[in-house]
Scaffold this motif. Structure first.
Motif, mmCIF file in Angstrom:
data_model
loop_
_atom_site.group_PDB
_atom_site.id
_atom_site.type_symbol
_atom_site.label_atom_id
_atom_site.label_comp_id
_atom_site.label_asym_id
_atom_site.label_seq_id
_atom_site.Cartn_x
_atom_site.Cartn_y
_atom_site.Cartn_z
ATOM 1 N N GLY A 137 0.425 -1.380 -0.120
ATOM 2 C CA GLY A 137 -0.011 0.150 -0.073
ATOM 3 C C GLY A 137 1.335 1.407 -0.142
ATOM 4 N N LEU B 41 -0.960 7.488 1.105
ATOM 5 C CA LEU B 41 -0.649 8.973 2.317
ATOM 6 C C LEU B 41 0.821 8.427 3.191
ATOM 7 C CD1 LEU B 41 -2.892 12.113 1.458
ATOM 8 C CD2 LEU B 41 -1.127 11.779 0.426
ATOM 9 N N VAL B 42 0.668 7.661 3.856
ATOM 10 C CA VAL B 42 0.858 7.040 4.802
ATOM 11 C C VAL B 42 2.143 6.222 4.840
ATOM 12 C CG1 VAL B 42 0.323 5.228 7.153
ATOM 13 C CG2 VAL B 42 -0.873 7.228 6.433
ATOM 14 N N GLY B 43 1.756 5.218 3.419
ATOM 15 C CA GLY B 43 2.459 3.661 3.061
ATOM 16 C C GLY B 43 3.948 4.660 2.109
ATOM 17 N N VAL C 70 4.557 -1.377 -2.844
ATOM 18 C CA VAL C 70 3.990 -2.836 -3.551
ATOM 19 C C VAL C 70 1.805 -1.680 -3.505
ATOM 20 C CG1 VAL C 70 2.424 -4.427 -4.873
ATOM 21 C CG2 VAL C 70 4.636 -4.145 -3.346
ATOM 22 N N ARG D 163 -1.648 -1.241 -5.230
ATOM 23 C CA ARG D 163 -2.530 -1.627 -6.868
ATOM 24 C C ARG D 163 -2.663 -0.813 -7.830
ATOM 25 N NH1 ARG D 163 -7.803 -3.267 -3.772
ATOM 26 N NH2 ARG D 163 -8.417 -1.067 -3.003
ATOM 27 N N LEU E 25 -4.167 7.895 -9.871
ATOM 28 C CA LEU E 25 -3.990 9.361 -8.440
ATOM 29 C C LEU E 25 -3.513 10.405 -7.948
ATOM 30 C CD1 LEU E 25 -2.047 6.138 -6.038
ATOM 31 C CD2 LEU E 25 -4.272 6.341 -5.735
ATOM 32 N N ALA F 117 -9.282 17.374 1.009
ATOM 33 C CA ALA F 117 -7.760 18.312 1.482
ATOM 34 C C ALA F 117 -8.065 17.861 2.567
ATOM 35 C CB ALA F 117 -8.188 19.904 1.470
ATOM 36 N N SER F 118 -7.138 17.850 3.272
ATOM 37 C CA SER F 118 -6.273 17.353 4.676
ATOM 38 C C SER F 118 -5.936 18.346 5.475
ATOM 39 C CB SER F 118 -5.521 15.821 4.551
ATOM 40 O OG SER F 118 -5.965 15.416 3.852
ATOM 41 N N ILE G 222 -1.084 -8.536 -5.896
ATOM 42 C CA ILE G 222 -0.700 -9.618 -5.198
ATOM 43 C C ILE G 222 -1.050 -10.620 -4.636
ATOM 44 C CG2 ILE G 222 0.026 -9.940 -3.049
ATOM 45 C CD1 ILE G 222 0.411 -7.144 -2.763
ATOM 46 N N GLU H 283 -2.147 -0.349 3.433
ATOM 47 C CA GLU H 283 -3.065 -0.664 2.093
ATOM 48 C C GLU H 283 -4.534 -0.200 2.744
ATOM 49 O OE1 GLU H 283 -2.531 -4.649 3.554
ATOM 50 O OE2 GLU H 283 -2.161 -5.347 1.591
ATOM 51 N N PRO I 151 -6.668 -6.484 2.495
ATOM 52 C CA PRO I 151 -6.570 -7.546 2.693
ATOM 53 C C PRO I 151 -4.952 -8.386 3.846
ATOM 54 C CG PRO I 151 -5.639 -6.598 1.239
ATOM 55 C CD PRO I 151 -5.758 -5.595 1.806
ATOM 56 N N ALA J 119 -19.912 11.187 3.703
ATOM 57 C CA ALA J 119 -19.473 12.636 3.940
ATOM 58 C C ALA J 119 -19.138 12.979 2.781
ATOM 59 C CB ALA J 119 -17.598 12.478 4.153
ATOM 60 N N GLY K 159 -2.256 3.173 9.137
ATOM 61 C CA GLY K 159 -2.315 4.226 8.646
ATOM 62 C C GLY K 159 -3.799 3.619 9.151
ATOM 63 N N ASP K 160 -4.472 3.642 8.196
ATOM 64 C CA ASP K 160 -5.469 3.114 8.192
ATOM 65 C C ASP K 160 -6.432 2.170 8.519
ATOM 66 O OD1 ASP K 160 -6.663 5.958 8.075
ATOM 67 O OD2 ASP K 160 -8.141 5.991 6.445
ATOM 68 N N PRO L 156 -14.209 11.509 9.643
ATOM 69 C CA PRO L 156 -13.282 12.227 9.622
ATOM 70 C C PRO L 156 -13.655 14.266 10.536
ATOM 71 C CG PRO L 156 -14.743 12.352 7.536
ATOM 72 C CD PRO L 156 -14.863 11.381 9.054
HETATM 73 C C1 FAD Z 1 -13.512 13.574 4.146
HETATM 74 C C2 FAD Z 1 -12.869 13.016 4.459
HETATM 75 C C3 FAD Z 1 -11.775 13.482 5.185
HETATM 76 C C4 FAD Z 1 -10.455 13.569 5.566
HETATM 77 N N1 FAD Z 1 -10.014 14.942 6.291
HETATM 78 C C5 FAD Z 1 -8.709 14.223 6.774
HETATM 79 C C6 FAD Z 1 -7.975 15.363 7.371
HETATM 80 O O1 FAD Z 1 -8.486 16.604 7.787
HETATM 81 N N2 FAD Z 1 -6.451 15.106 7.959
HETATM 82 C C7 FAD Z 1 -6.330 13.687 8.543
HETATM 83 O O2 FAD Z 1 -5.547 13.933 8.713
HETATM 84 N N3 FAD Z 1 -6.985 12.935 8.241
HETATM 85 C C8 FAD Z 1 -7.798 12.935 7.259
HETATM 86 N N4 FAD Z 1 -8.893 11.822 6.436
HETATM 87 C C9 FAD Z 1 -8.615 10.800 6.999
HETATM 88 C C10 FAD Z 1 -7.239 10.541 5.618
HETATM 89 O O3 FAD Z 1 -7.772 10.550 4.746
HETATM 90 C C11 FAD Z 1 -6.805 8.859 5.765
HETATM 91 O O4 FAD Z 1 -6.470 8.631 7.063
HETATM 92 C C12 FAD Z 1 -5.556 8.450 5.032
HETATM 93 O O5 FAD Z 1 -5.790 8.911 3.756
HETATM 94 C C13 FAD Z 1 -5.330 7.235 5.470
HETATM 95 O O6 FAD Z 1 -4.239 6.623 4.350
HETATM 96 P P1 FAD Z 1 -3.736 5.347 3.717
HETATM 97 O O7 FAD Z 1 -2.574 5.803 3.229
HETATM 98 O O8 FAD Z 1 -3.424 4.438 5.591
HETATM 99 O O9 FAD Z 1 -4.841 4.286 3.137
HETATM 100 P P2 FAD Z 1 -4.878 4.876 2.111
HETATM 101 O O10 FAD Z 1 -5.564 6.456 1.999
HETATM 102 O O11 FAD Z 1 -6.401 4.391 1.725
HETATM 103 O O12 FAD Z 1 -3.735 3.851 0.537
HETATM 104 C C14 FAD Z 1 -4.160 2.655 0.882
HETATM 105 C C15 FAD Z 1 -3.479 2.427 -0.924
HETATM 106 O O13 FAD Z 1 -3.476 0.964 -0.386
HETATM 107 C C16 FAD Z 1 -3.639 0.508 -1.565
HETATM 108 N N5 FAD Z 1 -4.168 -0.678 -1.849
HETATM 109 C C17 FAD Z 1 -5.343 -0.339 -0.822
HETATM 110 N N6 FAD Z 1 -5.258 -2.171 -1.046
HETATM 111 C C18 FAD Z 1 -4.827 -2.771 -1.554
HETATM 112 C C19 FAD Z 1 -3.472 -4.199 -2.371
HETATM 113 N N7 FAD Z 1 -4.881 -4.687 -2.030
HETATM 114 N N8 FAD Z 1 -2.533 -4.220 -2.680
HETATM 115 C C20 FAD Z 1 -1.621 -3.598 -2.642
HETATM 116 N N9 FAD Z 1 -2.198 -1.990 -2.598
HETATM 117 C C21 FAD Z 1 -3.590 -1.855 -2.067
HETATM 118 C C22 FAD Z 1 -3.987 1.999 -2.128
HETATM 119 O O14 FAD Z 1 -4.210 1.985 -3.971
HETATM 120 C C23 FAD Z 1 -4.186 3.300 -1.580
HETATM 121 O O15 FAD Z 1 -2.575 3.752 -2.665
HETATM 122 C C24 FAD Z 1 -10.534 12.264 5.966
HETATM 123 C C25 FAD Z 1 -11.148 11.083 5.166
HETATM 124 C C26 FAD Z 1 -11.565 11.273 5.137
HETATM 125 C C27 FAD Z 1 -12.632 10.275 4.355
#
Ligand code: FAD
Length: 408
Positions: free
Chosen positions: A15, A18-20, A37, A39, A45, A54-55, A137, A166, A171, A189, A294-295, A302
């Motif tokens: 994944g 933003l976090v990965g 990695v 997908r 993106l 926006a965050s 994967i 991810e 998964p 939202a 991360g998530d 949010p």
């Molecule tokens: C409306 C809204 C507003 C928000 N505003 C804020 C804010 O102001 N401030 C804040 O701190 N947070 C905010 N958030 C939360 C924030 O957006 C998330 O916490 C953050 O994007 C999580 O990042 P992540 O990288 O963990 O997960 P994701 O952004 O979900 O990234 C996961 C990545 O993994 C990849 N992936 C998924 N499955 C697979 C797989 N099987 N194999 C390979 N790759 C895979 C995806 O393609 C993706 O690139 C908001 C959320 C929402 C819904």
């Protein structure tokens, strides 16, 4: 492609969101190598309109971006959050969180697209990161001495530690059998950009209505000098399709009713998109040679703009622990080091998740009595500088035992 062409790395980050991707960069700055990695196609993106969100980036998260060398690129695109105004449906008795000038801002607003472009650009030039995009994967293994993932084209990637980044539906987390506490808020939202007549003056508005919070987040003026904000309007799931299907004119009318003219005349900018909202949390975030960040570990409402910031604190803690393991000559997948990561993140994550959930429920209670109690409580907070300061420190992410990379 055979795995001979893909040398073993320290981390196998599944994944590259933003976090990965931030983890890969932060680790690389400490000499720790990774396979990343994802997908998805990076071109998709980062396409205009793909993720219109926006965050709010807290002060601590900004320190992380600064410490990994991204501040110069990001700085011109961030809109400072000078204050946060919290109101119960614009009724009298709001709370204003406004730090003293010498204390700095409450964070910065960035378009997610800008954050992604910056991270991807930096990752491209980093030799310690091997990025596998548009890659599916088909198999994951965690053995005694290392981990591996096999991609659809037969490529085998090897490393010492697997990191699941991810997002909510991870998964890898599911396959490893983690138990999640989760529930649905039955809300969605709806997000869109706004252009408005009056300047926002760096104020982030959280206007709570019984049918869901309505947030206006300040953005920098556009090239023509027009004032801009990002709207996050939470509506009940049963109403979401109807709201999304409204004509622009009817949608604008609904927004105007909720904005009470604080920004003057408004126009919509871009198209509407929506995100279902739910809570998910796992107390355990490690397993044999596996860490969740991360998530994938915690998904929240949010309402307080904390999801990404919490994920970036995971990044900081994991990098600190990995750096320490390296200093001690330990394997990045060392069980005791991973246990330290889990312990470090447990309290912070639980507190933020719990507070966000409570806030969501408290402000969602309908009725005059609930509103009166809320406003009474808000008036109390408004009069107590120490309590306000505590809330502001939480928003900035500067309280608690901060990882090194998140310190200023
Ligand atoms: C409306 C809204 C507003 C928000 N505003 C804020 C804010 O102001 N401030 C804040 O701190 N947070 C905010 N958030 C939360 C924030 O957006 C998330 O916490 C953050 O994007 C999580 O990042 P992540 O990288 O963990 O997960 P994701 O952004 O979900 O990234 C996961 C990545 O993994 C990849 N992936 C998924 N499955 C697979 C797989 N099987 N194999 C390979 N790759 C895979 C995806 O393609 C993706 O690139 C908001 C959320 C929402 C819904």
């Amino acid at each position: 492609m055979s795995d001979k062409l893909n040398p073993g790395r320290d981390l196998l980050i599944l994944g590259g969101g933003l976090v990965g991707m931030t983890l890969a960069l932060a680790a690389a700055r400490k000499g720790i190598s990774s396979h990343v990695v994802d997908r998805a196609d990076p071109a998709e993106l980062t396409a205009e309109g793909f993720d219109g969100r926006a965050s709010a980036i807290s002060t601590a998260s900004w320190n992380l971006f600064t410490n990994i060398g991204l501040a110069d690129t990001l700085e011109p695109h961030g809109c400072p959050i000078e204050s946060i105004a919290v109101t119960d449906g614009m009724k009298p008795g709001r709370i204003d969180f406004r730090p003293e000038r010498h204390e700095g801002t409450l964070g910065r607003m960035f378009a997610n697209r800008t954050l992604r472009l910056t991270l991807f650009e930096a990752a491209k030039d980093e030799k310690l990161i091997t990025w596998h995009s548009k890659a599916n994967i088909v198999d994951r293994q965690r053995g005694e001495h290392g981990v591996s993932a096999t991609l659809e084209d037969g490529t085998v990637l090897r490393a010492s530690l697997m990191v699941a980044a991810e997002g909510r539906g991870s998964p890898t987390r599911e396959e490893a059998g983690f138990t999640m506490a989760q529930w649905d808020y039955h809300h969605r939202a709806i997000i869109i950009g706004l252009v408005h007549e009056k300047p926002h003056e760096g104020v982030a508005w959280e206007i709570f209505y019984p049918d869901g919070p309505f947030a206006l987040l300040p953005l920098l003026d556009d090239e023509e000098g027009r004032h801009r904000s990002a709207l996050v309007w939470t509506v009940a799931e049963k109403d979401a399709d109807g709201v999304l299907a409204l004509s622009d004119r009817a949608f604008l009318h609904e927004i105007e009713k909720r904005m009470h003219d604080i920004m003057g005349d408004i126009e919509l900018k871009g198209s509407r998109s929506s995100y279902p909202l739910g809570f998910q949390h796992t107390a355990r975030i490690i397993d044999h040679r596996l860490a969740l960040i991360g998530d994938a570990a915690h998904g929240m409402h949010p309402i307080a703009g904390q999801g990404l910031n919490l994920g970036l604190r995971d990044v900081g803690a994991l990098v600190d622990v990995l750096t320490e393991a390296r200093r001690l000559g330990l394997d990045p997948g060392d069980a005791q080091m991973l246990a330290r990561y889990e312990q470090w993140r447990a309290m912070d994550s639980l507190m933020v998740m719990g507070a966000t959930d409570t806030l969501t429920r408290l402000f969602g209670l309908p009725g005059i009595l609930a509103s009166a109690v809320r406003r009474f409580g808000m008036a109390g907070v408004q009069r107590m500088p120490s309590l306000k300061r505590w809330f502001m420190d939480e928003a900035r992410g500067v309280s608690g035992d901060l990882p090194e990379l998140l310190k200023g």
